[in-house]
Design a protein around this motif. Sequence first.
Motif, PDB file in Angstrom:
ATOM      1  N   THR A 111      -5.292   3.752  -0.770  1.00  0.00           N
ATOM      2  CA  THR A 111      -4.068   2.990  -0.494  1.00  0.00           C
ATOM      3  C   THR A 111      -3.357   3.515   0.754  1.00  0.00           C
ATOM      4  N   PHE A 112      -3.448   4.815   0.999  1.00  0.00           N
ATOM      5  CA  PHE A 112      -2.880   5.411   2.209  1.00  0.00           C
ATOM      6  C   PHE A 112      -3.540   4.812   3.453  1.00  0.00           C
ATOM      7  N   LEU A 142       0.736   6.576  -6.868  1.00  0.00           N
ATOM      8  CA  LEU A 142      -0.468   7.379  -7.100  1.00  0.00           C
ATOM      9  C   LEU A 142      -0.242   8.861  -6.817  1.00  0.00           C
ATOM     10  N   LEU A 143       0.574   9.182  -5.839  1.00  0.00           N
ATOM     11  CA  LEU A 143       0.882  10.596  -5.587  1.00  0.00           C
ATOM     12  C   LEU A 143       1.687  11.197  -6.737  1.00  0.00           C
ATOM     13  N   ARG A 147      -9.200  11.445  -9.492  1.00  0.00           N
ATOM     14  CA  ARG A 147      -9.208   9.977  -9.364  1.00  0.00           C
ATOM     15  C   ARG A 147      -7.959   9.485  -8.655  1.00  0.00           C
ATOM     16  N   SER A 148      -6.818  10.045  -9.014  1.00  0.00           N
ATOM     17  CA  SER A 148      -5.572   9.648  -8.361  1.00  0.00           C
ATOM     18  C   SER A 148      -5.569  10.039  -6.883  1.00  0.00           C
ATOM     19  N   ILE A 149      -6.177  11.161  -6.563  1.00  0.00           N
ATOM     20  CA  ILE A 149      -6.275  11.574  -5.159  1.00  0.00           C
ATOM     21  C   ILE A 149      -7.132  10.575  -4.383  1.00  0.00           C
ATOM     22  N   LEU A 150      -8.254  10.187  -4.960  1.00  0.00           N
ATOM     23  CA  LEU A 150      -9.131   9.219  -4.300  1.00  0.00           C
ATOM     24  C   LEU A 150      -8.425   7.878  -4.119  1.00  0.00           C
ATOM     25  N   ALA A 199       0.824  -1.207   0.000  1.00  0.00           N
ATOM     26  CA  ALA A 199       0.000   0.000   0.000  1.00  0.00           C
ATOM     27  C   ALA A 199       0.863   1.265   0.000  1.00  0.00           C
ATOM     28  N   VAL A 200       1.991   1.242   0.690  1.00  0.00           N
ATOM     29  CA  VAL A 200       2.901   2.399   0.673  1.00  0.00           C
ATOM     30  C   VAL A 200       3.425   2.614  -0.746  1.00  0.00           C
ATOM     31  N   ALA A 201       3.858   1.546  -1.396  1.00  0.00           N
ATOM     32  CA  ALA A 201       4.367   1.660  -2.770  1.00  0.00           C
ATOM     33  C   ALA A 201       3.275   2.174  -3.706  1.00  0.00           C
TER      34      ALA A 201
END
Length: 150
Positions: free
Chosen positions: A129-130, A101-102, A121-124, A94-96
């Motif tokens: 994942t964060f 995504l960021l 979408r990338s923020i969501l 999830a970190v990766a």
Amino acid sequence: MADQTTSARSSLVIPALSPLYAAGTTGAETLLRVLAGVLFAVHGFGKIINPFGAVGMVESLGFYPGVFWSPLLAATEFFGGILLAIGLLTRPAAVAATIVLLVTVYSHWVVKGEGLGGAERSILWSAITFYFAFRGGNAHSLDARIGKQF
């Protein structure tokens, strides 16, 4: 502990739904993790088939050399998605995924100049994942099955 349960139950508009919410929380969380992982892996499938296909794209974002970053991106998306979906090494996967995504948030918002509309979408997805970077796998994960979490 009973005070928290009583307090949470009394704060509900329909207190009778408390058992439903309690029973569904783990299932809903598992569904979110599995869907996020599967979709991330599906998104990375094309990249894993052609791991050097994104060389130009990653270099346009300032990641040099592209021949290093492109396969790393492919592996992170494909294998990281699988790990997230099955709940194995959930936190590192999830970190990766969050980092990737960021970068896409930056790419859409700043590099392409699309602003919030292009990056939403990338923020969501990065928020999802964060969450799992901190939460880890739940009871329905391989991490829980083996009894170890990162």
